[in-house]
Design a protein around this motif. Structure first.
Motif, short mmCIF file in Angstrom:
data_model
loop_
_atom_site.label_atom_id
_atom_site.label_comp_id
_atom_site.label_asym_id
_atom_site.label_seq_id
_atom_site.Cartn_x
_atom_site.Cartn_y
_atom_site.Cartn_z
N PRO A 248 35.41 -14.21 3.65
CA PRO A 248 36.87 -14.34 3.51
C PRO A 248 37.64 -13.55 4.56
CG PRO A 248 35.96 -12.95 1.77
CD PRO A 248 34.80 -13.58 2.46
N GLY A 249 37.02 -12.48 5.09
CA GLY A 249 37.66 -11.69 6.14
C GLY A 249 37.31 -12.15 7.54
N ASN A 250 36.51 -13.23 7.64
CA ASN A 250 36.18 -13.86 8.91
C ASN A 250 35.48 -12.91 9.89
OD1 ASN A 250 37.23 -16.70 8.65
ND2 ASN A 250 39.03 -15.54 7.99
N VAL A 251 35.74 -13.07 11.18
CA VAL A 251 34.99 -12.33 12.21
C VAL A 251 35.22 -10.83 12.08
CG1 VAL A 251 34.66 -12.03 14.69
CG2 VAL A 251 35.07 -14.32 13.77
N ARG A 252 36.42 -10.44 11.71
CA ARG A 252 36.70 -9.01 11.55
C ARG A 252 35.81 -8.40 10.48
NH1 ARG A 252 41.97 -9.10 9.91
NH2 ARG A 252 42.73 -9.18 12.06
N GLU A 253 35.59 -9.14 9.39
CA GLU A 253 34.73 -8.65 8.32
C GLU A 253 33.28 -8.59 8.78
OE1 GLU A 253 33.89 -9.51 3.56
OE2 GLU A 253 34.59 -11.14 4.86
N LEU A 254 32.83 -9.58 9.53
CA LEU A 254 31.46 -9.59 10.05
C LEU A 254 31.22 -8.38 10.96
CD1 LEU A 254 28.68 -10.91 10.51
CD2 LEU A 254 29.74 -12.29 12.31
N LYS A 255 32.19 -8.08 11.80
CA LYS A 255 32.06 -6.92 12.70
C LYS A 255 31.86 -5.64 11.90
CE LYS A 255 34.37 -4.48 16.47
NZ LYS A 255 35.58 -4.41 17.34
N GLY A 256 32.60 -5.49 10.80
CA GLY A 256 32.46 -4.32 9.96
C GLY A 256 31.09 -4.24 9.30
N VAL A 257 30.56 -5.39 8.88
CA VAL A 257 29.24 -5.43 8.26
C VAL A 257 28.16 -5.04 9.27
CG1 VAL A 257 27.48 -7.02 7.34
CG2 VAL A 257 29.82 -7.08 6.44
N VAL A 258 28.26 -5.52 10.49
CA VAL A 258 27.28 -5.17 11.53
C VAL A 258 27.30 -3.66 11.78
CG1 VAL A 258 26.68 -5.42 13.97
CG2 VAL A 258 27.33 -7.44 12.63
N SER A 259 28.49 -3.08 11.87
CA SER A 259 28.61 -1.64 12.10
C SER A 259 28.00 -0.86 10.93
CB SER A 259 30.09 -1.27 12.26
OG SER A 259 30.24 0.12 12.43
N TYR A 260 28.26 -1.31 9.71
CA TYR A 260 27.69 -0.66 8.52
C TYR A 260 26.17 -0.70 8.57
CZ TYR A 260 26.48 -0.01 3.57
OH TYR A 260 25.93 0.43 2.40
N ALA A 261 25.61 -1.87 8.88
CA ALA A 261 24.15 -2.04 8.88
C ALA A 261 23.49 -1.17 9.94
CB ALA A 261 23.81 -3.51 9.10
N VAL A 262 24.14 -1.05 11.11
CA VAL A 262 23.58 -0.21 12.19
C VAL A 262 23.45 1.24 11.74
CG1 VAL A 262 24.11 0.77 14.46
CG2 VAL A 262 24.32 -1.70 14.09
N HIS A 263 24.43 1.71 10.98
CA HIS A 263 24.40 3.11 10.53
C HIS A 263 23.50 3.32 9.31
CE1 HIS A 263 28.09 3.28 13.01
NE2 HIS A 263 27.73 4.53 13.19
N MET A 264 23.18 2.26 8.58
CA MET A 264 22.36 2.38 7.38
C MET A 264 20.88 2.16 7.64
SD MET A 264 24.22 3.27 4.85
CE MET A 264 23.12 2.94 3.48
N THR A 265 20.53 1.42 8.67
CA THR A 265 19.13 1.07 8.89
C THR A 265 18.31 2.29 9.31
OG1 THR A 265 17.63 -0.45 10.03
CG2 THR A 265 19.45 0.45 11.32
#
Length: 351
Positions: A248-265
């Motif tokens: 629902p947040g489109n590309v901006r939301e995807l960018k946030g998810v990628v950043s989150y995953a990079v810091h969590m992995t």
């Protein structure tokens, strides 16, 4: 609707129908931050690149997070005005009490609390450049009337001033609102609508370009210092989770998810366990996936955006089945005026 109105409508160039052979047309460097191979998305970029070659006003329509501001900047950077300012004005954020002084500036002593030396406004700052009227659909009628005046005359008076000041400004506007619906509700000026959108570009939501998700993920990883240093990648399983989500947040939301995953992995390969939990919160995520939902339905969380997507799809289908536009109007059960406004808004008037 009379013929004059219909002729006026037909001046609009819609992104989905104006770009023949767009697959063979190369995009300039200004569009490097707009990532995707989806046909509708690429057509929008090609349309924008062509629009950049003139000073024609452009209206960009798309949901929040689809990249409207980035596209506006690409148009500016591809134009002959690239060496001049691009001034971004958030129309919804300016109170009515301040709109005149913000847009047009004020003379010294214009009102209590004004700077002694006066101040230039946004249109002054954008002279010989481009002004982006961001989220124009959220502006008040008072703001709209003041914008219309300067767009019609190319001049304005500062608050407290008597002199007409002429400006040379290219106008780009953007919205996630249903402008045709707002016009029907008397919440948006029809005359301003026609001033803003002789050239309309529709940016599709991310759920309609799922094939671009791996490309976007790769781009965001390369733009992330930590991910680049550690050579972090998404596993196929993690990518599948991303492609099944409705965004629902489109590309901006995807960018946030990628950043989150990079810091969590904890490893160079991001697996589903490193993704935020809200991606898994739906009991059956496929029912919210724009590709697999029954009847091609889109994510239901944002009512306005879901209705717009369905409306555009329905009008497109009717246009392919109806013998003429009069029959299409009867099939849709709307007025002729609303019909032509919808065609213009969704870039369908050249179909």
């Amino acid at each position: 609707m009379n013929d004059q109105y219909k002729d006026k409508e037909n001046k609009t160039v819609g992104p989905a129908f104006a770009c023949k052979d767009s697959a063979e047309e190369k995009l300039g460097a200004a569009f490097d931050d707009l990532i995707g191979a989806n046909i509708a998305f690429r057509d929008a970029l090609i349309t924008a690149q062509r629009a950049a070659q003139s000073d024609i006003s452009v209206l960009i329509i798309g949901e929040s997070g689809t990249g409207k501001e980035i596209l506006a900047r690409a148009i500016h950077q591809s134009s002959s005005r690239r060496g001049k300012p691009l001034v971004d004005v958030n129309c919804a954020a300016i109170p009515d009490s301040l709109i005149e002084s913000e847009l047009f500036g004020y003379e010294r002593g214009a009102f209590t609390g004004a700077r002694a030396e006066g101040r230039k406004g946004y249109f002054d700052e954008a002279h010989e450049g481009t002004i982006l009227l961001d989220e124009i659909g959220d502006s008040s009628l008072s703001v709209q009337s003041k914008l219309l005046r300067v767009l019609e005359n190319g001049s304005f008076k500062r608050v407290g001033g008597m002199k007409n000041i002429r400006v040379n400004v290219r106008v780009i506007s953007s919205t996630n609102q249903d402008l045709a619906g707002l016009i029907e509700e008397k919440k948006f000026r029809e005359d301003l609508f026609f001033r803003l959108n002789p050239f309309t570009i529709f940016l599709p939501p991310l759920r309609e370009r799922f094939e671009d998700i791996p490309l976007l993920v790769d781009y965001f990883l390369k733009s992330n210092d930590a991910a680049r240093k550690q050579k972090i990648k998404f596993s196929p399983a993690a990518l599948r989770v991303l492609q099944e989500y409705h965004w629902p947040g489109n590309v901006r939301e995807l960018k946030g998810v990628v950043s989150y995953a990079v810091h969590m992995t904890q490893s160079p390969s991001i697996d589903p366990g490193s993704l935020p939990k809200f991606l898994f919160s739906e009991p059956d995520s496929t029912q919210y996936n724009g590709r697999t939902a029954a009847g091609g339905a889109v994510a239901p969380y944002n009512l306005v955006e879901s209705v717009r997507a369905l409306e555009r799809k329905l009008i497109t289908e009717v246009l392919t089945k109806a013998a003429n536009k009069s029959e299409a109007i009867r099939m849709l059960g709307i007025s002729r005026r609303t019909f032509y406004l919808k065609l213009k808004e969704y870039g369908l008037d050249k179909q």
